[in-house]
Design an enzyme around this catalytic site. Structure first.
Site, PDB file in Angstrom:
ATOM      1  N   HIS A  26      40.998  45.049  36.362  1.00 14.58           N
ATOM      2  CA  HIS A  26      40.527  46.427  36.217  1.00 14.58           C
ATOM      3  C   HIS A  26      40.898  46.840  34.797  1.00 14.58           C
ATOM      4  CE1 HIS A  26      40.166  46.427  40.584  1.00 14.58           C
ATOM      5  NE2 HIS A  26      41.371  45.885  40.582  1.00 14.58           N
ATOM      6  N   CYS A  84      47.265  29.829  46.165  1.00  7.82           N
ATOM      7  CA  CYS A  84      48.025  29.042  47.121  1.00  7.82           C
ATOM      8  C   CYS A  84      47.804  27.564  46.824  1.00  7.82           C
ATOM      9  CB  CYS A  84      47.622  29.394  48.550  1.00  7.82           C
ATOM     10  SG  CYS A  84      45.869  29.193  48.886  1.00  7.82           S
ATOM     11  N   SER A 120      42.296  31.487  46.378  1.00  8.32           N
ATOM     12  CA  SER A 120      42.477  32.921  46.555  1.00  8.32           C
ATOM     13  C   SER A 120      41.686  33.697  45.518  1.00  8.32           C
ATOM     14  CB  SER A 120      43.932  33.360  46.616  1.00  8.32           C
ATOM     15  OG  SER A 120      43.987  34.649  47.204  1.00  8.32           O
TER      16      SER A 120
END
Length: 124
Positions: free
Chosen positions: A80, A95, A75
């Protein structure tokens, strides 16, 4: 067609693809260091047992923060930063057999946050 309300439930689901961490770091260092952040995202992924497919970061000038993502076979890890406030927002979704919690010590070592908030969300 099912509504969003019909699709939302607090009941356990048969398919649980992974764990998603939302991470808030305050009073951080290194929030504009793109090379250091890329290295740290790669180390964090490795600590979780994840496979890095690529890392893309974008800086917003000498005094601005950056945004980016480590794309993983399992994934992603995104970041930020707001250096003007010392804040970083990260999210990690993995996952399979990967444990995103193992990324936390790596991330904390690089950013040295004064305060941390982590929330966990099982997806699926």
């Amino acid at each position: 067609m099912a509504s969003l309300a019909e699709g939302s439930s607090n009941q356990p689901q048969a398919f649980a693809p992974g764990l998603h961490l939302l991470i808030d770091f305050w009073d951080c260092r290194g929030l504009t260091d793109a090379a250091g952040i890329e290295h740290t995202l790669r180390e964090a992924a490795a600590a979780c047992g994840a496979t890095v497919l690529g890392v893309k970061l974008h800086g917003f000038g000498d005094t601005g923060g950056l945004t980016g993502v480590a794309l993983l076979a399992e994934s992603h890890i995104s970041i930020h930063t707001w250096p003007e406030t010392g804040y970083a927002a990260l999210d990690i979704f993995m996952c399979g057999r990967c444990d995103p919690r193992r990324a936390l010590p790596v991330l904390e070592a690089h950013f040295a946050p004064g305060r941390v908030k982590v929330s966990e969300h099982n997806r699926g």
